[in-house]
Structure formats: structure tokens, C-alpha cells
Design a protein around this motif. Structure first.
Motif, PDB file in Angstrom:
ATOM      1  N   GLY A 101       0.719  -1.215   0.060  1.00 30.34           N
ATOM      2  CA  GLY A 101      -0.068   0.009  -0.124  1.00 30.34           C
ATOM      3  C   GLY A 101       0.703   1.220   0.025  1.00 30.34           C
ATOM      4  O   GLY A 101       0.492   2.293  -0.756  1.00 30.34           O
ATOM      5  N   THR A 102       2.045   1.434   0.779  1.00 25.85           N
ATOM      6  CA  THR A 102       2.785   2.429   0.928  1.00 25.85           C
ATOM      7  C   THR A 102       3.457   2.649  -0.200  1.00 25.85           C
ATOM      8  O   THR A 102       3.530   3.907  -0.836  1.00 25.85           O
ATOM      9  CB  THR A 102       3.989   2.025   2.049  1.00 25.85           C
ATOM     10  OG1 THR A 102       3.191   2.100   3.237  1.00 25.85           O
ATOM     11  CG2 THR A 102       4.593   3.413   2.107  1.00 25.85           C
ATOM     12  N   LEU A 117       1.212   6.230  -7.082  1.00 26.13           N
ATOM     13  CA  LEU A 117       0.328   7.224  -7.404  1.00 26.13           C
ATOM     14  C   LEU A 117       0.745   8.463  -7.408  1.00 26.13           C
ATOM     15  O   LEU A 117       0.369   9.477  -8.141  1.00 26.13           O
ATOM     16  CB  LEU A 117      -0.817   6.974  -6.471  1.00 26.13           C
ATOM     17  CG  LEU A 117      -2.068   7.684  -6.656  1.00 26.13           C
ATOM     18  CD1 LEU A 117      -2.731   7.456  -8.067  1.00 26.13           C
ATOM     19  CD2 LEU A 117      -3.181   7.484  -5.931  1.00 26.13           C
ATOM     20  N   TRP A 118       1.222   8.926  -6.199  1.00 23.67           N
ATOM     21  CA  TRP A 118       1.940  10.367  -6.260  1.00 23.67           C
ATOM     22  C   TRP A 118       2.736  10.836  -7.212  1.00 23.67           C
ATOM     23  O   TRP A 118       2.831  11.815  -7.894  1.00 23.67           O
ATOM     24  CB  TRP A 118       2.481  10.538  -4.723  1.00 23.67           C
ATOM     25  CG  TRP A 118       3.011  11.793  -4.234  1.00 23.67           C
ATOM     26  CD1 TRP A 118       2.759  12.874  -4.921  1.00 23.67           C
ATOM     27  CD2 TRP A 118       4.042  12.316  -3.675  1.00 23.67           C
ATOM     28  NE1 TRP A 118       3.188  14.148  -4.163  1.00 23.67           N
ATOM     29  CE2 TRP A 118       4.082  13.752  -3.366  1.00 23.67           C
ATOM     30  CE3 TRP A 118       5.131  11.481  -2.885  1.00 23.67           C
ATOM     31  CZ2 TRP A 118       5.136  14.444  -2.752  1.00 23.67           C
ATOM     32  CZ3 TRP A 118       5.988  12.014  -2.207  1.00 23.67           C
ATOM     33  CH2 TRP A 118       6.031  13.411  -1.877  1.00 23.67           C
ATOM     34  N   LYS A 119       3.587   9.937  -7.719  1.00 24.95           N
ATOM     35  CA  LYS A 119       4.386  10.113  -8.605  1.00 24.95           C
ATOM     36  C   LYS A 119       3.849  10.389  -9.949  1.00 24.95           C
ATOM     37  O   LYS A 119       4.227  11.373 -10.904  1.00 24.95           O
ATOM     38  CB  LYS A 119       5.734   9.136  -8.830  1.00 24.95           C
ATOM     39  CG  LYS A 119       6.722   9.306  -9.848  1.00 24.95           C
ATOM     40  CD  LYS A 119       7.726   8.212  -9.640  1.00 24.95           C
ATOM     41  CE  LYS A 119       8.816   8.331 -10.919  1.00 24.95           C
ATOM     42  NZ  LYS A 119       9.451   7.085 -11.122  1.00 24.95           N
ATOM     43  N   TYR A 120       2.957   9.564 -10.132  1.00 29.00           N
ATOM     44  CA  TYR A 120       2.201   9.466 -11.435  1.00 29.00           C
ATOM     45  C   TYR A 120       1.320  10.844 -11.516  1.00 29.00           C
ATOM     46  O   TYR A 120       1.384  11.637 -12.601  1.00 29.00           O
ATOM     47  CB  TYR A 120       1.240   8.461 -11.377  1.00 29.00           C
ATOM     48  CG  TYR A 120       0.306   8.409 -12.839  1.00 29.00           C
ATOM     49  CD1 TYR A 120       0.665   8.321 -13.874  1.00 29.00           C
ATOM     50  CD2 TYR A 120      -1.096   8.649 -12.401  1.00 29.00           C
ATOM     51  CE1 TYR A 120      -0.238   8.308 -15.136  1.00 29.00           C
ATOM     52  CE2 TYR A 120      -1.977   8.728 -13.612  1.00 29.00           C
ATOM     53  CZ  TYR A 120      -1.718   8.532 -14.857  1.00 29.00           C
ATOM     54  OH  TYR A 120      -2.263   8.570 -15.795  1.00 29.00           O
ATOM     55  N   LEU A 121       0.776  11.197 -10.346  1.00 26.19           N
ATOM     56  CA  LEU A 121      -0.047  12.354 -10.462  1.00 26.19           C
ATOM     57  C   LEU A 121       0.651  13.697 -10.467  1.00 26.19           C
ATOM     58  O   LEU A 121       0.203  14.428 -11.061  1.00 26.19           O
ATOM     59  CB  LEU A 121      -0.912  12.542  -9.107  1.00 26.19           C
ATOM     60  CG  LEU A 121      -1.978  11.366  -9.101  1.00 26.19           C
ATOM     61  CD1 LEU A 121      -2.801  11.452  -7.541  1.00 26.19           C
ATOM     62  CD2 LEU A 121      -3.247  11.393 -10.058  1.00 26.19           C
ATOM     63  N   ASP A 122       1.886  13.505  -9.944  1.00 22.77           N
ATOM     64  CA  ASP A 122       2.888  14.567 -10.207  1.00 22.77           C
ATOM     65  C   ASP A 122       3.361  15.041 -11.543  1.00 22.77           C
ATOM     66  O   ASP A 122       3.328  16.092 -11.956  1.00 22.77           O
ATOM     67  CB  ASP A 122       3.973  14.329  -9.252  1.00 22.77           C
ATOM     68  CG  ASP A 122       4.881  15.560  -9.071  1.00 22.77           C
ATOM     69  OD1 ASP A 122       4.088  16.754  -8.696  1.00 22.77           O
ATOM     70  OD2 ASP A 122       6.161  15.592  -9.005  1.00 22.77           O
TER      71      ASP A 122
END
Length: 183
Positions: free
Chosen positions: A168-169, A175-180
Motif C-alpha cells: 500500500g505504501t 500514485l503520487w509520482k504519477y499524479l505529479d
């Protein structure tokens, strides 16, 4: 760590004939311990002995409430189920298996046990009988026993709960990297 136990091999029904408890690809035949005690009282005794309620399990026909489990030597646990019988008796079936805390629980060897439950019942002075479901008769005596060795899994046991946290971590970071990169 291996788990060693014994299980009835040759039994007598008191009619002069001996019967061999079968072993097939799934293991030894399940024998059932029968008691004349209320399910609630038995359940509470087992909880006081250190058993805990099993949250997720495949319930069997005529099973009463949730099953119970007792942690043994790592990685083993005993899983116990109570069954309602039509004549006011309660059936107890138990098996030893790799603990539900580990991923290997899904595909490891397990075996029914009798003597571990017998010792708990004797401790609490509860009378019991052993029932052979396939033959529909009570066991009068045990002539001899199998010696059963449950082997420790070849692959080291993996606790699945920490794995979920780790996955999960890592997933959140990706996900954060992708959204960024999108924004």
C-alpha cells in the motif's frame, strides 16, 4: 519448525472387529469428538484456554458460530469448530495448520487432531466420546496411532499483514509520482 502429533490409526467399535482410519491424498479421516455440554459453555471454556474467534473462515454445514483458533509453536495454529447435532450433543472437530497470519496458510499441509482436544476436555472434566462419521458409530477404543509430522513450509513463512502495508505504501508513492507528472 515441525509439528508432531498422534492420531488414531486402528480403532475398535467394541464389536470385536478393528477398523483402520483411512489416509488419502487429503490426509487422515476426520474423527469427531462428541460431548453433552452446551455450545455456549464449551465456547467459553475454549476462549478461557486461549482460543480466539476466527474472523474469516469457510463455515461448514451445521457449524455453530465462528470457529476458534489457538496459536501453537510458530508457525502453527489449531483451528477448532463446534457442530450442532440433532440429539443435544455438540461435535468438536479440530485441525492443526499453518497460522492464518502467514501467506502459506492458503496452500500448506494440515491434519485433524484428537488428543489435543481430549486433554482440554479432561482438564475441565468434560466427558466425551469419539465418533466415526463415515461408519456412524462411536469408537470404543484406540488400538494404535499414526505418528504425524507436519513439515515446516519450504519457503519461509511470510506474514501477510505487513506485506499489505508495504504494498500500500509503495502504491501510494507510485500514485503520487504519477499524479505529479500529470499536473
Amino acid at each position: 519448525m515441525q509439528y508432531l502429533t498422534r492420531y488414531p490409526k486402528t480403532i475398535s467399535f467394541g464389536d470385536g472387529n478393528n477398523h483402520s482410519v483411512n489416509i488419502d491424498s487429503k490426509g487422515v479421516e476426520q474423527l469427531t469428538i462428541i460431548v453433552k455440554k452446551s455450545a455456549e459453555e464449551l465456547y467459553n471454556i475454549m476462549l478461557r484456554e486461549g482460543f480466539t474467534k476466527v474472523k474469516f473462515e469457510h463455515k461448514q454445514e451445521s457449524q455453530i458460530w465462528d470457529g476458534l483458533s489457538l496459536k501453537l509453536k510458530k508457525p502453527w495454529e489449531m483451528h477448532l469448530r463446534l457442530f450442532d447435532r440433532t440429539n443435544g450433543e455438540i461435535g468438536i472437530e479440530a485441525e492443526v495448520e499453518v497460522s492464518r497470519d502467514y501467506l502459506q496458510h492458503l496452500f500448506c499441509q494440515r491434519t485433524p487432531v484428537i488428543y489435543e482436544i481430549e486433554s482440554l476436555l479432561k482438564k475441565h472434566q468434560i466427558e466425551y466420546k469419539i465418533w466415526h462419521k463415515k461408519i456412524s458409530n462411536y469408537v470404543n477404543s484406540v488400538i494404535d496411532n499414526y505418528k504425524i509430522i507436519l513439515a515446516t513450509p519450504n519457503i519461509p513463512v511470510f506474514a501477510w499483514k505487513p506485506m499489505i502495508f508495504f504494498i500500500g505504501t509503495v502504491g501510494i508513492f507510485y500514485l503520487w509520482k504519477y499524479l505529479d507528472t500529470i499536473f
